[in-house]
Design an enzyme around this catalytic site. Structure first.
Site, PDB file in Angstrom:
ATOM      1  N   HIS A  50       0.819  -1.204   0.000  1.00 40.51           N
ATOM      2  CA  HIS A  50       0.000   0.000   0.000  1.00 40.51           C
ATOM      3  C   HIS A  50       0.857   1.260   0.000  1.00 40.51           C
ATOM      4  CE1 HIS A  50      -3.954   1.822   0.432  1.00 40.51           C
ATOM      5  NE2 HIS A  50      -3.462   2.644   1.320  1.00 40.51           N
ATOM      6  N   HIS A  96     -10.127   2.526  -1.309  1.00 43.09           N
ATOM      7  CA  HIS A  96     -10.348   2.181   0.095  1.00 43.09           C
ATOM      8  C   HIS A  96     -11.149   0.881   0.115  1.00 43.09           C
ATOM      9  CE1 HIS A  96     -10.304   4.198   4.278  1.00 43.09           C
ATOM     10  NE2 HIS A  96      -9.078   4.061   3.830  1.00 43.09           N
ATOM     11  N   GLU A 313      -4.396   5.490  12.126  1.00 44.53           N
ATOM     12  CA  GLU A 313      -4.855   6.158  10.907  1.00 44.53           C
ATOM     13  C   GLU A 313      -6.097   6.992  11.195  1.00 44.53           C
ATOM     14  OE1 GLU A 313      -5.074   3.421   7.627  1.00 44.53           O
ATOM     15  OE2 GLU A 313      -2.967   2.839   7.850  1.00 44.53           O
ATOM     16  N   ASP A 495      -4.806   6.844 -12.392  1.00 45.36           N
ATOM     17  CA  ASP A 495      -5.194   5.437 -12.449  1.00 45.36           C
ATOM     18  C   ASP A 495      -5.361   4.855 -11.051  1.00 45.36           C
ATOM     19  OD1 ASP A 495      -2.579   5.203 -11.583  1.00 45.36           O
ATOM     20  OD2 ASP A 495      -1.849   4.144 -13.336  1.00 45.36           O
TER      21      ASP A 495
END
EC number: 6.3.5.3
Length: 735
Positions: A50, A96, A313, A495
């Site tokens: 990620h 997500h 997060e 993209d």
């Protein structure tokens, strides 16, 4: 060391952090000792897919990223493209996926929040949003729950924040049963001379924490987003972040005010891997070290460990390198907006990432190796077995093609998405010219500006599975085509590459070939990729999603009063086809949804033809000859005609060429084609222009009556078509 840092580093713990044995051995060599528990978490976060793009970086470097209008390409929070008059558009798309499957409302909401921050971190005020969503089979027991949660989460966050949603797409397929996709796009407007970057500069400058407090939500989110799912998925719920759009709105205003003040040296939002990623990225890009004191971090929960604070997060947070002489004014701005402003560290000249907690150093790592020098893999890959061309004579013609058209319009794949986009605020800010449901959404640059921006998001996953290279080309071409139907000049794209496990050569092959196809299309169409995101390991119990390389693009209209849409047909207009008759039924929705034929190669994308046809369409729109335009894609000519009739509430009387079987001409999905509704008196002139430009142009019908009448084949009223088109989604959602 504190208790949390005295945890023994075992092979099981290393595996839980998503690190391979050779990666852990590399860490030992790099730092010359065993990492602390917090350091292990930091390496896990920074070296996962990620954050590091370790499986895709080699191939992403092959994409075209430069162009005449490109100011900033990949590598920053978002791409930046010049739109003239001292302004630029800043945009990006990001996934997500994993969080939205686990907790659909919050996962989707915080996906919107994260991409909004990526854009306004650059100094841009967000003006438009889109979303590209993929769900499992409609009859899967979780699908309706996931659709409701995701749509509600997107609407709840974007509506409250105050950004209009202008477009998007939705697919349903059983291959998404265990992994849905939520790809969020945001664009904003900034001044060319006021763009802000994440590269730290200057030694001894304060590092400032901005925004909301830090909690335990999202701890380990980036690592979770880099792994497959299994039957323990419900245990991952604590890794999903919780968002507050009202705090984010305050953060936007405070950040833009701070930038206007001139206080910002560098700024980075806290997204994946939170404080760790933002600090490491700023330092590594600027060849500087960063020293943090976690005792200064505003927290909303008691007894948080260094590990939790570094990997949280929690949403609505930023990290900034500040001009020290403006600290007082900067602090006042944030307190005015009810947000936290705390100096938690400083830049250093030692290229180390050091973290203090309760008086002890809990992290001391080389910052470059953590950041932009993470491991990069050249994974083995294999090409899929080529699918044979599905010949027209191999595809049965269903007797009643009118019933086929109604069936497709009333299907999960092709029905109206009104139920979805009516839950989004599409008009807030007052500059929306074209709402969702058209080929492209259109937004004025500002209320008193003639310029407008067109946005589209596209991919056809079934094409990508059959032939990833052609599928990658087609995703770019359709996005470019949709923008062109408005009359806008396509400028650049972002993209979002969604694939399964790259450690499987067949999945890695899908990724490699899709990137090659995307790159080829972007080069020919002069449509550079300026930002993006890769989401891998979209698998559950070894079952991968369809390869889904989503492309979102932006185009510029110099004068929006010359824009056309799908719904502008006028009675008496001529309907002309740009491009040849349809014939390609491989991977068509006719073959798949009506006849259950899933084999066959997807349509070939002739990029030179795409370019020629798109330029011609934009030219005749600019000359004022066109009332309405629509690209031909899923469902071929029949669906395109039906959609124009439904949107305009006017009939079309059309005639096929009869050079091919009717089902092929109606439902073939050959690429590079458009339908135009033109003023009848310009038809001969258009034919001459087409001949000069070697463009195939055929008059196929007229706008008249209140039915779609295809001579000798079908007659369906506007009302009947509309009923079929509009009813599937509400019925599916139980309304």
């Amino acid at each position: 060391m504190k208790p949390c840092n005295n945890i023994a580093i075992t092979p099981e713990l290393i595996a839980q952090h998503g690190l391979k044995n050779d990666e852990y051995q590399h860490i030992l060599t790099l730092i010359g000792r065993e990492p602390t528990f917090t350091e292990l978490g930091i390496f896990s976060a920074m070296w996962n897919e990620h954050c590091s793009y370790k499986s895709s970086k080699k191939w992403l470097k092959t994409l075209p990223t430069k162009g005449n209008c490109v100011i900033q390409g990949p590598g920053e929070n978002a791409g930046v493209v010049d739109i003239g008059e001292g302004q630029c558009v800043v945009f990006k798309m990001e996934s997500h996926n994993h969080p939205s499957y686990i907790e659909p409302y919050q996962g989707a909401a915080t996906g919107v929040g994260g991409i909004l921050r990526d854009v306004f971190t650059m100094g841009a005020r967000p003006i438009a949003a889109m979303n590209a969503l993929r769900f499992g089979s409609p009859d899967h027991p979780r699908t309706r729950y996931l659709v409701a949660g995701v749509v509600s989460g997107i609407g709840g966050y974007s509506n409250a924040f105050g950004v209009p949603t202008v477009g998007g797409e939705i697919n349903f397929d059983e291959r998404y049963n265990g992994n849905i996709l939520v790809n969020a796009f945001v664009a904003g407007i900034a001044k060319k001379d006021s763009i802000f970057y994440s590269k730290a500069q200057g030694v001894g400058l304060p590092v400032v924490y901005l925004g909301a407090k830090t909690g335990r939500d999202g701890v380990g989110g980036a690592t979770m987003a880099s792994a497959e799912f299994d039957d323990s998925i419900s245990e991952k719920r604590p890794t999903v972040q919780v968002g507050d759009p009202f705090t984010e709105k305050c953060l936007l205003e405070a950040c833009l005010e701070l930038m206007e003040l001139g206080a910002v040296v560098a700024i980075q939002d806290m997204g994946a891997a939170g404080l760790t990623s933002s600090a490491v990225e700023m330092g590594a890009k600027g060849d500087l070290g960063i020293k943090l004191n976690l005792d200064k971090v505003p927290v909303r929960e008691e007894n948080m460990t260094a590990y939790e604070m570094m990997l949280s997060e929690s949403q609505e947070r930023m990290l900034m390198v500040l001009k020290p002489e403006l600290e007082k004014q900067a602090s006042a701005i944030f307190h005015k907006w009810g947000l936290h402003f705390s100096i938690i560290g400083q830049t250093t000249d030692d290229l180390r990432f050091r973290v203090l907690h309760q008086g002890e150093e809990v992290v001391n790592l080389p910052i470059k190796e953590l950041g932009n020098e993470a491991p990069v893999y050249d994974r083995p890959w294999s090409e899929p077995t080529p699918q044979p061309i599905l010949k027209v004579e191999e595809v049965k013609k269903v007797e009643n093609l009118g019933d086929v058209l109604l069936t497709l319009l009333n299907s999960a794949h092709q029905s109206s998405r009104r139920w979805v986009y009516e839950q989004y605020d599409t008009l807030i800010q007052g500059n929306t010219l074209v709402r969702p449901g058209a080929d492209a959404g259109v937004i004025r640059v500002s209320s008193n500006d003639k310029r407008a921006l067109a946005f589209s998001s596209d991919v056809t996953p079934r094409y990508c599975e059959a032939d990833p290279y052609e599928g990658g080309k087609q995703a770019v071409a359709e996005c470019w085509r949709n923008i062109s139907t408005t009359g806008a000049m396509p400028l650049a794209a972002t993209d979002n590459l969604n694939f399964g496990n790259p450690e499987k050569p067949e999945i890695m092959g899908q990724l490699v070939l899709a990137i090659k196809g995307i790159g080829e299309a972007c080069r020919v169409l002069d449509f550079p990729i300026v930002s993006g995101n890769v989401s891998l390991y979209n698998e559950t119990n070894g079952e991968a999603i369809l390869p889904t390389p989503t492309i979102a693009g932006v185009g510029l209209l110099d004068d929006w009063s010359k824009m056309v849409t799908i719904s502008g047909m006028q009675n008496g207009d001529s309907i002309v086809l740009i491009g040849d008759c349809g014939s390609h039924l491989g991977q068509s929705i006719y073959a798949r949804n009506v006849l259950n034929i899933n084999t066959g190669a997807p349509p070939h994308v002739d990029l030179q033809l795409e370019k020629k046809h798109g330029q011609f369409v934009r030219d005749v729109i600019h000359r004022g000859f066109v009332h309405a335009a629509h690209d031909i894609s899923d469902g071929g000519l029949a669906i395109a005609l039906a959609e124009m009739v439904i949107k305009a509430k006017k009939g079309i009387k059309a005639k096929l060429s009869n050079r091919l079987p009717h089902h092929a001409e109606l439902f073939g999905e050959d690429q590079g084609r458009y339908l135009l509704s033109i003023k009848p008196y310009v038809l001969n002139h258009l034919k001459e222009l087409a001949q000069v430009n070697a463009v195939s142009l055929t008059e196929i019908g007229r706008v008249e009556g209140n039915s779609l009448n295809i001579e000798g084949i079908l007659t369906l009223s506007v009302d009947k078509l509309t009923q079929a088109y509009e009813s599937w989604f509400p019925q599916f959602m139980g309304e």
